[in-house]
Design a protein around this motif. Structure first.
Motif, PDB file in Angstrom:
ATOM      1  N   TYR A  84      -6.776  19.825   0.076  1.00 15.47           N
ATOM      2  CA  TYR A  84      -6.119  20.444   1.232  1.00 15.47           C
ATOM      3  C   TYR A  84      -4.618  20.173   1.179  1.00 15.47           C
ATOM      4  CZ  TYR A  84      -5.085  21.663   6.106  1.00 15.47           C
ATOM      5  OH  TYR A  84      -4.557  22.236   7.247  1.00 15.47           O
ATOM      6  N   LEU A  85      -4.236  18.954   0.864  1.00 16.68           N
ATOM      7  CA  LEU A  85      -2.813  18.612   0.770  1.00 16.68           C
ATOM      8  C   LEU A  85      -2.113  19.436  -0.305  1.00 16.68           C
ATOM      9  CD1 LEU A  85      -2.871  14.713   1.101  1.00 16.68           C
ATOM     10  CD2 LEU A  85      -1.968  16.344   2.761  1.00 16.68           C
ATOM     11  N   ILE A  86      -2.795  19.630  -1.429  1.00  9.21           N
ATOM     12  CA  ILE A  86      -2.199  20.382  -2.537  1.00  9.21           C
ATOM     13  C   ILE A  86      -2.102  21.863  -2.189  1.00  9.21           C
ATOM     14  CG2 ILE A  86      -2.536  21.101  -4.942  1.00  9.21           C
ATOM     15  CD1 ILE A  86      -3.898  18.380  -5.422  1.00  9.21           C
ATOM     16  N   ASP A  87      -3.180  22.430  -1.666  1.00 14.24           N
ATOM     17  CA  ASP A  87      -3.251  23.879  -1.443  1.00 14.24           C
ATOM     18  C   ASP A  87      -2.581  24.329  -0.145  1.00 14.24           C
ATOM     19  OD1 ASP A  87      -4.707  23.985  -3.772  1.00 14.24           O
ATOM     20  OD2 ASP A  87      -6.661  24.080  -2.770  1.00 14.24           O
ATOM     21  N   LYS A  88      -2.765  23.577   0.925  1.00 21.77           N
ATOM     22  CA  LYS A  88      -2.293  24.007   2.242  1.00 21.77           C
ATOM     23  C   LYS A  88      -0.925  23.440   2.621  1.00 21.77           C
ATOM     24  CE  LYS A  88      -6.196  26.178   3.055  1.00 21.77           C
ATOM     25  NZ  LYS A  88      -6.266  27.667   3.082  1.00 21.77           N
ATOM     26  N   LEU A  89      -0.637  22.226   2.202  1.00 21.53           N
ATOM     27  CA  LEU A  89       0.623  21.593   2.579  1.00 21.53           C
ATOM     28  C   LEU A  89       1.599  21.483   1.413  1.00 21.53           C
ATOM     29  CD1 LEU A  89      -0.598  18.732   4.965  1.00 21.53           C
ATOM     30  CD2 LEU A  89       0.016  21.109   5.497  1.00 21.53           C
ATOM     31  N   ASP A  90       1.211  22.067   0.261  1.00 23.86           N
ATOM     32  CA  ASP A  90       2.072  22.086  -0.923  1.00 23.86           C
ATOM     33  C   ASP A  90       2.528  20.682  -1.315  1.00 23.86           C
ATOM     34  OD1 ASP A  90       3.286  23.499  -2.987  1.00 23.86           O
ATOM     35  OD2 ASP A  90       5.204  23.647  -1.932  1.00 23.86           O
ATOM     36  N   LYS A  91       1.613  19.730  -1.177  1.00 26.43           N
ATOM     37  CA  LYS A  91       1.917  18.342  -1.506  1.00 26.43           C
ATOM     38  C   LYS A  91       1.748  18.117  -3.009  1.00 26.43           C
ATOM     39  CE  LYS A  91       2.416  15.491   1.231  1.00 26.43           C
ATOM     40  NZ  LYS A  91       3.595  14.879   1.883  1.00 26.43           N
ATOM     41  N   SER A  92       2.673  17.393  -3.587  1.00 25.36           N
ATOM     42  CA  SER A  92       2.613  17.081  -5.016  1.00 25.36           C
ATOM     43  C   SER A  92       2.050  15.679  -5.212  1.00 25.36           C
ATOM     44  CB  SER A  92       4.007  17.183  -5.633  1.00 25.36           C
ATOM     45  OG  SER A  92       3.982  16.827  -6.993  1.00 25.36           O
ATOM     46  N   PHE A  93       1.103  15.554  -6.135  1.00 25.16           N
ATOM     47  CA  PHE A  93       0.514  14.264  -6.475  1.00 25.16           C
ATOM     48  C   PHE A  93       0.864  13.917  -7.923  1.00 25.16           C
ATOM     49  CE2 PHE A  93      -1.959  14.942  -2.725  1.00 25.16           C
ATOM     50  CZ  PHE A  93      -2.348  13.674  -2.311  1.00 25.16           C
ATOM     51  N   TYR A  94       1.614  12.848  -8.098  1.00 22.30           N
ATOM     52  CA  TYR A  94       1.955  12.391  -9.441  1.00 22.30           C
ATOM     53  C   TYR A  94       0.772  11.606 -10.007  1.00 22.30           C
ATOM     54  CZ  TYR A  94       4.531  10.208 -13.256  1.00 22.30           C
ATOM     55  OH  TYR A  94       4.949   9.785 -14.492  1.00 22.30           O
TER      56      TYR A  94
END
Length: 227
Positions: free
Chosen positions: A186-196
């Protein structure tokens, strides 16, 4: 049958990696665990508690610790896994959300059998070392097409306060639970959050069931726990 609670070793590794404040997410009836750690004298860590009212999944467990996090970045790990301090330190030193990906060959150095590792979720990582998604229950034929090293999720994450937004907005999985993997997606798809993503070739000890006690005890025999 280990010389002290397995969770002591888990938290000792966190202390070795530089963490000082630890929150244990417990259920309403886990009084024995609360009593043990409230009475235990610690020098390296301070232990807090958050209560998950009902066993509604891993994302719900994380949501229960929102007041502990108090708006700051924090790390989430499983309580039944002993992670090497090197991996925990990588999370601590990140300056954004991220995770540590464990290659399957490295995990074989621990107590987890190959057939169990083969069932773990695969991390889809792009060329810039950013997470694109989590592939649960990967198809062996698809996995066979992937280049080495094949990296899996061992559920160790660095989050910021946006994870609580995700935990509140995801829907229950087919198991009827609020899943951490869904919150991350959800963070990646909906909030455009990047995870290193940091990749490591290190073992993780897994205390999934009583059948793991003997092998975990053997691996911990030369490790001392200090809280």
């Amino acid at each position: 049958p280990i010389d002290r609670p397995f969770l002591d070793y888990v938290m000792s590794a966190l202390a070795d990696a530089g963490y000082q404040e630890i929150c244990l997410v417990v259920g309403p009836k886990h009084q024995a665990l609360r009593d043990h750690y409230r009475d235990l004298e610690t020098k390296r860590v301070t232990i807090h508690f958050a209560e998950q009212k009902e066993p509604r999944g891993t994302a719900d467990a994380v949501a229960s610790a929102e007041s502990f996090a108090n708006g700051d970045p924090f790390v989430v790990i499983n309580s039944d896994n002993y992670y090497p301090a090197e991996a925990l330190k990588l999370l601590r030193n990140m300056d954004s959300c991220g995770t540590v990906a464990f290659d399957r060959e490295g995990l074989l150095q621990g107590n987890i059998p190959a057939e169990r590792i083969a069932r773990y979720a695969i991390l889809d990582i792009d060329d810039h070392r950013h997470l694109q998604g989590i592939v649960e229950k990967p198809d062996p034929a698809w996995v066979g097409t992937l280049p080495e090293p094949i990296c899996v999720s061992m559920n160790c994450w660095r989050f910021d306060k946006d994870i609580f937004v995700a935990c509140r907005n995801i829907k229950p999985s087919v198991r009827g639970e609020l899943e951490m993997a869904d919150a991350v997606q959800y963070l990646i798809d909906k909030l455009d959050k990047s995870f290193y993503v940091e990749t490591v070739s290190l073992p993780v000890l897994d205390m999934t069931s009583r059948l793991d006690i003997v092998s975990v005890t053997k691996h911990l025999s030369e490790i001392s726990a200090s809280l």
